[in-house]
Design a protein around this motif. Structure first.
Motif, PDB file in Angstrom:
ATOM      1  N   VAL A 131      16.534  -0.303   7.021  1.00  0.00           N
ATOM      2  CA  VAL A 131      16.784  -0.022   5.604  1.00  0.00           C
ATOM      3  C   VAL A 131      18.229   0.451   5.512  1.00  0.00           C
ATOM      4  N   ILE A 132      19.077  -0.319   4.836  1.00  0.00           N
ATOM      5  CA  ILE A 132      20.510  -0.015   4.802  1.00  0.00           C
ATOM      6  C   ILE A 132      20.828   0.964   3.672  1.00  0.00           C
ATOM      7  N   PHE A 133      21.512   2.045   4.015  1.00  0.00           N
ATOM      8  CA  PHE A 133      21.977   3.021   3.029  1.00  0.00           C
ATOM      9  C   PHE A 133      23.476   2.791   2.809  1.00  0.00           C
ATOM     10  N   SER A 134      23.797   1.752   2.091  1.00  0.00           N
ATOM     11  CA  SER A 134      25.204   1.371   1.896  1.00  0.00           C
ATOM     12  C   SER A 134      25.825   2.004   0.655  1.00  0.00           C
ATOM     13  N   GLU A 135      25.004   2.645  -0.175  1.00  0.00           N
ATOM     14  CA  GLU A 135      25.505   3.301  -1.380  1.00  0.00           C
ATOM     15  C   GLU A 135      24.869   4.689  -1.487  1.00  0.00           C
ATOM     16  N   PRO A 136      25.541   5.605  -2.174  1.00  0.00           N
ATOM     17  CA  PRO A 136      24.962   6.939  -2.355  1.00  0.00           C
ATOM     18  C   PRO A 136      23.628   6.862  -3.085  1.00  0.00           C
ATOM     19  N   SER A 137      22.778   7.839  -2.810  1.00  0.00           N
ATOM     20  CA  SER A 137      21.469   7.883  -3.445  1.00  0.00           C
ATOM     21  C   SER A 137      21.605   7.981  -4.959  1.00  0.00           C
ATOM     22  N   ARG A 138      20.756   7.260  -5.655  1.00  0.00           N
ATOM     23  CA  ARG A 138      20.766   7.322  -7.115  1.00  0.00           C
ATOM     24  C   ARG A 138      20.269   8.671  -7.616  1.00  0.00           C
ATOM     25  N   MET A 139      19.731   9.481  -6.690  1.00  0.00           N
ATOM     26  CA  MET A 139      19.231  10.799  -7.060  1.00  0.00           C
ATOM     27  C   MET A 139      20.234  11.913  -6.758  1.00  0.00           C
ATOM     28  N   GLY A 140      21.414  11.535  -6.311  1.00  0.00           N
ATOM     29  CA  GLY A 140      22.483  12.504  -6.139  1.00  0.00           C
ATOM     30  C   GLY A 140      22.714  12.950  -4.713  1.00  0.00           C
ATOM     31  N   ASP A 141      23.739  13.769  -4.533  1.00  0.00           N
ATOM     32  CA  ASP A 141      24.157  14.219  -3.206  1.00  0.00           C
ATOM     33  C   ASP A 141      23.079  15.039  -2.505  1.00  0.00           C
ATOM     34  N   THR A 142      22.292  15.763  -3.264  1.00  0.00           N
ATOM     35  CA  THR A 142      21.240  16.585  -2.657  1.00  0.00           C
ATOM     36  C   THR A 142      20.258  15.722  -1.878  1.00  0.00           C
ATOM     37  N   ASP A 143      19.952  14.555  -2.430  1.00  0.00           N
ATOM     38  CA  ASP A 143      19.020  13.648  -1.756  1.00  0.00           C
ATOM     39  C   ASP A 143      19.623  13.131  -0.457  1.00  0.00           C
ATOM     40  N   TRP A 164       9.959   1.534  -5.642  1.00  0.00           N
ATOM     41  CA  TRP A 164      11.104   1.307  -4.756  1.00  0.00           C
ATOM     42  C   TRP A 164      12.371   1.155  -5.600  1.00  0.00           C
ATOM     43  N   PRO A 165      13.564   1.648  -5.162  1.00  0.00           N
ATOM     44  CA  PRO A 165      13.815   2.306  -3.881  1.00  0.00           C
ATOM     45  C   PRO A 165      13.378   3.769  -3.873  1.00  0.00           C
ATOM     46  N   TRP A 166      12.968   4.222  -2.706  1.00  0.00           N
ATOM     47  CA  TRP A 166      12.501   5.584  -2.566  1.00  0.00           C
ATOM     48  C   TRP A 166      13.665   6.558  -2.389  1.00  0.00           C
ATOM     49  N   PRO A 167      13.445   7.805  -2.717  1.00  0.00           N
ATOM     50  CA  PRO A 167      14.465   8.821  -2.431  1.00  0.00           C
ATOM     51  C   PRO A 167      14.732   8.922  -0.926  1.00  0.00           C
ATOM     52  N   GLU A 198       0.824  -1.204   0.000  1.00  0.00           N
ATOM     53  CA  GLU A 198       0.000   0.000   0.000  1.00  0.00           C
ATOM     54  C   GLU A 198       0.861   1.258   0.000  1.00  0.00           C
ATOM     55  N   SER A 199       1.953   1.240   0.796  1.00  0.00           N
ATOM     56  CA  SER A 199       2.841   2.398   0.851  1.00  0.00           C
ATOM     57  C   SER A 199       3.566   2.599  -0.472  1.00  0.00           C
ATOM     58  N   ILE A 200       4.017   1.506  -1.098  1.00  0.00           N
ATOM     59  CA  ILE A 200       4.695   1.608  -2.393  1.00  0.00           C
ATOM     60  C   ILE A 200       3.734   2.142  -3.447  1.00  0.00           C
ATOM     61  N   SER A 201       2.488   1.719  -3.367  1.00  0.00           N
ATOM     62  CA  SER A 201       1.493   2.203  -4.318  1.00  0.00           C
ATOM     63  C   SER A 201       1.260   3.707  -4.178  1.00  0.00           C
ATOM     64  N   LYS A 202       1.278   4.217  -2.948  1.00  0.00           N
ATOM     65  CA  LYS A 202       1.006   5.627  -2.719  1.00  0.00           C
ATOM     66  C   LYS A 202       2.241   6.511  -2.927  1.00  0.00           C
ATOM     67  N   ILE A 203       3.422   6.000  -2.529  1.00  0.00           N
ATOM     68  CA  ILE A 203       4.641   6.819  -2.581  1.00  0.00           C
ATOM     69  C   ILE A 203       5.348   6.711  -3.917  1.00  0.00           C
ATOM     70  N   GLY A 204       5.366   5.527  -4.487  1.00  0.00           N
ATOM     71  CA  GLY A 204       6.030   5.330  -5.768  1.00  0.00           C
ATOM     72  C   GLY A 204       6.988   4.161  -5.748  1.00  0.00           C
ATOM     73  N   ALA A 213      10.796  -3.290   5.457  1.00  0.00           N
ATOM     74  CA  ALA A 213       9.999  -3.800   4.347  1.00  0.00           C
ATOM     75  C   ALA A 213       9.186  -5.024   4.746  1.00  0.00           C
ATOM     76  N   THR A 214       7.916  -4.994   4.372  1.00  0.00           N
ATOM     77  CA  THR A 214       7.052  -6.172   4.506  1.00  0.00           C
ATOM     78  C   THR A 214       6.436  -6.566   3.170  1.00  0.00           C
ATOM     79  N   ALA A 215       6.589  -5.737   2.149  1.00  0.00           N
ATOM     80  CA  ALA A 215       6.041  -6.048   0.828  1.00  0.00           C
ATOM     81  C   ALA A 215       6.744  -7.275   0.254  1.00  0.00           C
ATOM     82  N   PRO A 216       6.023  -8.279  -0.204  1.00  0.00           N
ATOM     83  CA  PRO A 216       6.639  -9.505  -0.730  1.00  0.00           C
ATOM     84  C   PRO A 216       7.614  -9.252  -1.873  1.00  0.00           C
TER      85      PRO A 216
END
Length: 388
Positions: free
Chosen positions: A96-108, A70-73, A62-68, A253-256
């Protein structure tokens, strides 16, 4: 006279008892029936209540459907964590592990960093060890990325800590244990579990010594029993004070489709989301529950007693079938205290305890009925020929 000497000769009974005890002990040391032991223990573990202070903010369908997609910003998590401040949770654990920089850039990444700089509640962020071995604390553990890591200062009010999310998977592909802590091999930095850090941050004491290095996970309920709200609600303007205030909140995460589910002992391998397993571990720490194996010396004494109960009953009994009946009853009754101490958090080895009884009983009955009693019957048969 021959019959009397045979009856009073304890040596064969003693020898058979020792042989059975040695065989059971060797099997115990070699852990030959570990899978069967786990299978039995999984089914006698009592179900119970989950502490009401534990809650999951689920990254669900439900959250993925509303927010957009995955992965989210990172900005999404920044907004959710910032919104939580007004509800004053006891602690928050982010699975939720942030082991790599955001795919949306440093600003994110910067938006999340800015939120972390102003957090006013205990927050645990995850790391994951690699090649984590059972029974050892020395493993490599990956960390979160810069510029996020600079906000990890320690467990004081408004500070952020790191906790590992590692779990152990047994040979039957079931998650039953987890490492209490892991270390980096180079920095010698200790990471407690995500769940323990969350519980400590919430102000609950944890006796780490009581749990050992690889604690057994006590699953008190089926999947879905822990209170859950969809993650997207953390982004809305609804007042969630009654729901979130004073809670230990796990975000994960609980989404299958996100594939973060692990098989558990519940109902024959029912899968449970990783974040729910972490929340289940937290429930153990909050309640102070443990499940530890009986010490080896105590187990061996237990096996010895169980083996020699049939030995003594068959030795002192005149009637082999009376000895058999009393041995069966004694064996069944011996399981009662094992169930009691299991419920108190000590796992006696049910399989080997019952094997000790079964093999001792079988050996004693075979010896008495097919050797001793056979000889007696033959002697009686010989003498009966001379009786008019």
């Amino acid at each position: 006279m021959e019959i009397t000497r045979q009856k009073n000769n304890f040596a064969p009974y003693l020898f058979i008892g020792i042989v059975v005890f040695v065989l059971i002990s060797c099997s115990y040391f070699l852990k030959l029936f570990t899978g069967q032991e786990y299978f039995f223990e999984d089914r006698i573990m009592n179900k119970g209540e989950i502490d009401k202070s534990i809650l999951i903010a689920a990254i669900d369908d439900e959250s993925i459907s509303k927010i957009g997609q995955w992965p989210w910003p990172r900005a999404i998590f920044a907004e959710a964590l910032a919104n939580l401040q007004k509800y004053k949770p006891k602690s928050v654990a982010l699975d939720v592990i942030f082991s790599e920089p955001s795919r949306m850039g440093d600003t994110d990444d910067g938006k999340l960093a800015n939120t972390l700089a102003n957090i006013n509640y205990p927050l645990v962020m995850p790391v994951e060890g690699r090649d984590v071995l059972r029974g050892t604390e020395y493993n490599y553990a990956g960390s979160i990325i810069q510029p996020l890591e600079k906000f990890v200062h320690g467990r004081t009010r408004g500070k952020i800590t790191l906790g590992h999310t590692n779990l152990f998977i047994d040979r039957d592909n079931i998650v039953r244990e987890f490492p209490l802590s892991i270390k980096t091999t180079k920095q010698e930095k200790l990471f407690r579990s995500l769940a323990e850090e969350a519980v400590l941050g919430a102000g609950f004491p944890v006796d780490s010594v009581a749990y050992g290095t690889s604690p057994r996970i006590i699953y008190r309920s089926e999947s879905g029993a822990i209170r859950l709200i969809p993650f997207y609600r953390l982004l809305e303007k609804d007042d969630l004070t009654m729901l979130l205030s004073g809670k230990i909140i796990f975000i994960g995460a609980t989404a299958p489709d996100l594939h973060d589910e692990k098989p558990t002992p519940l109902s024959g391998g029912t899968e449970m989301p990783g974040v729910e397993i972490q929340a289940t571990i937290a429930n153990m720490f909050v309640s102070g529950e443990t499940l530890k194996p009986m010490p080896m010396s105590n187990s061996l004494i237990l096996f010895l007693i169980i083996v020699f109960v049939p030995v003594l009953l068959f030795y002192f009994s005149r009637n082999v079938f009376s000895a058999l009946s009393f041995s069966v009853v004694a064996g069944l009754v011996s399981n009662v205290p094992l169930f009691v101490i299991f419920d108190k958090g000590i796992a006696a080895n049910f399989v080997h305890a019952n094997l000790a009884w079964i093999f001792s009983l079988g050996s004693m009955f075979s010896y008495r009925y097919f050797l001793v009693e056979k000889n007696r019957r033959q002697i009686r048969g010989v003498f009966s020929k001379y009786v008019l």
